[in-house]
Design a protein around this motif. Structure first.
Motif, PDB file in Angstrom:
ATOM      1  N   GLN A   7       1.083  -1.030   0.092  1.00  8.95           N
ATOM      2  CA  GLN A   7       0.129   0.073  -0.161  1.00  8.95           C
ATOM      3  C   GLN A   7       0.568   1.194  -0.183  1.00  8.95           C
ATOM      4  O   GLN A   7       0.565   2.214  -0.779  1.00  8.95           O
ATOM      5  N   ASN A   9       3.886   1.639  -1.005  1.00 11.57           N
ATOM      6  CA  ASN A   9       4.429   1.514  -2.467  1.00 11.57           C
ATOM      7  C   ASN A   9       3.401   2.264  -3.598  1.00 11.57           C
ATOM      8  O   ASN A   9       3.775   3.077  -4.354  1.00 11.57           O
ATOM      9  N   GLN A  10       2.324   1.752  -3.517  1.00 14.56           N
ATOM     10  CA  GLN A  10       1.210   2.300  -4.468  1.00 14.56           C
ATOM     11  C   GLN A  10       0.941   3.862  -4.049  1.00 14.56           C
ATOM     12  O   GLN A  10       0.719   4.390  -5.165  1.00 14.56           O
ATOM     13  N   ASP A  11       0.933   4.122  -2.809  1.00 12.20           N
ATOM     14  CA  ASP A  11       0.626   5.552  -2.573  1.00 12.20           C
ATOM     15  C   ASP A  11       1.840   6.494  -2.964  1.00 12.20           C
ATOM     16  O   ASP A  11       1.481   7.448  -3.148  1.00 12.20           O
ATOM     17  N   THR A  12       3.102   5.924  -2.625  1.00 10.81           N
ATOM     18  CA  THR A  12       4.264   6.792  -3.226  1.00 10.81           C
ATOM     19  C   THR A  12       4.188   6.900  -4.832  1.00 10.81           C
ATOM     20  O   THR A  12       4.491   8.125  -5.178  1.00 10.81           O
ATOM     21  N   GLU A  13       3.763   5.970  -5.332  1.00 11.93           N
ATOM     22  CA  GLU A  13       3.828   6.127  -6.959  1.00 11.93           C
ATOM     23  C   GLU A  13       2.500   6.957  -7.129  1.00 11.93           C
ATOM     24  O   GLU A  13       2.918   7.748  -8.150  1.00 11.93           O
ATOM     25  N   LYS A  14       1.349   6.816  -6.546  1.00  6.43           N
ATOM     26  CA  LYS A  14       0.482   7.993  -6.724  1.00  6.43           C
ATOM     27  C   LYS A  14       0.776   9.272  -6.460  1.00  6.43           C
ATOM     28  O   LYS A  14       0.589  10.256  -7.251  1.00  6.43           O
ATOM     29  N   ARG A  16       3.941  10.426  -6.400  1.00 11.98           N
ATOM     30  CA  ARG A  16       4.918  10.858  -7.427  1.00 11.98           C
ATOM     31  C   ARG A  16       4.557  11.317  -8.756  1.00 11.98           C
ATOM     32  O   ARG A  16       4.601  12.416  -9.439  1.00 11.98           O
ATOM     33  N   LYS A  17       3.209  10.640  -9.170  1.00  7.02           N
ATOM     34  CA  LYS A  17       2.567  11.009 -10.494  1.00  7.02           C
ATOM     35  C   LYS A  17       1.710  12.420 -10.361  1.00  7.02           C
ATOM     36  O   LYS A  17       1.714  13.214 -11.096  1.00  7.02           O
ATOM     37  N   HIS A  20       4.392  15.287 -10.216  1.00  3.55           N
ATOM     38  CA  HIS A  20       5.132  15.459 -11.296  1.00  3.55           C
ATOM     39  C   HIS A  20       4.394  15.589 -12.578  1.00  3.55           C
ATOM     40  O   HIS A  20       5.033  16.191 -13.677  1.00  3.55           O
ATOM     41  N   HIS A  21       3.209  15.146 -12.512  1.00  5.19           N
ATOM     42  CA  HIS A  21       2.511  15.267 -13.617  1.00  5.19           C
ATOM     43  C   HIS A  21       0.977  16.013 -13.562  1.00  5.19           C
ATOM     44  O   HIS A  21       0.913  16.970 -14.193  1.00  5.19           O
ATOM     45  N   ASP A  87       8.006  19.066 -15.167  1.00  6.07           N
ATOM     46  CA  ASP A  87       7.784  18.058 -14.209  1.00  6.07           C
ATOM     47  C   ASP A  87       8.050  18.691 -12.928  1.00  6.07           C
ATOM     48  O   ASP A  87       8.992  19.493 -12.528  1.00  6.07           O
TER      49      ASP A  87
END
Length: 145
Positions: A7, A9-14, A16-17, A20-21, A87
């Motif tokens: 969870q 890792n998933q939240d960290t990726e969310k 980051r996106k 940055h985007h 970015d």
């Protein structure tokens, strides 16, 4: 424990996106809308622009005597405000050659470089933009709960 790590890792990726985007796009769109709205209100978030002489000159008639400040005959300056998401940031700008003279003010405008243009800020940092970023961040973090 493995579920928690997955969870996180998933939240960290969310996150980051989002940073940055997604956030630069959201803020860019909203900032352009706010800056364009300021043209209609003839000021920068409540700080009114200096009045133009043409509106108080009795010799000037017709639309020119009532037209909003900085709209000119075409309204190009207000419509020229754009954004470019990058970015983890966003660039908000006008690419018209005279935009900076109006936004910052100048004493070296015109053909003889002796015309004074008072500052009529229409693009800059502001508390309103900071608050907008904070609201978007709060919405994002609320969505993770």
């Amino acid at each position: 424990m493995d579920k928690l790590i997955i969870q996180l890792n998933q939240d960290t990726e969310k996150l980051r996106k989002f940073i940055h985007h997604d956030l630069p796009i959201k803020i860019g769109k909203q900032a352009v809308d706010l800056f364009k709205e300021n043209f209609q209100k003839e000021g920068f978030f409540g700080d009114k622009w200096k009045e133009v002489k043409r509106r108080s000159d009795p010799r000037i008639k017709g639309a020119r005597s009532t037209r909003k400040i900085l709209t000119g005959n075409t309204g190009d300056l207000g419509r020229s405000i754009r954004y470019t998401p990058q970015d983890a940031q966003v660039l908000i700008y006008s690419d018209l050659k005279y935009a900076a003279a109006h936004n910052e003010g100048t004493t070296t405008a015109g053909r003889g470089n002796s015309t004074t243009i008072p500052q009529r800020k229409f693009i800059d940092e502001s508390r309103e933009l900071d608050d907008m970023v904070k609201r978007e961040m709060d919405k994002f973090f609320d969505s993770l709960k």
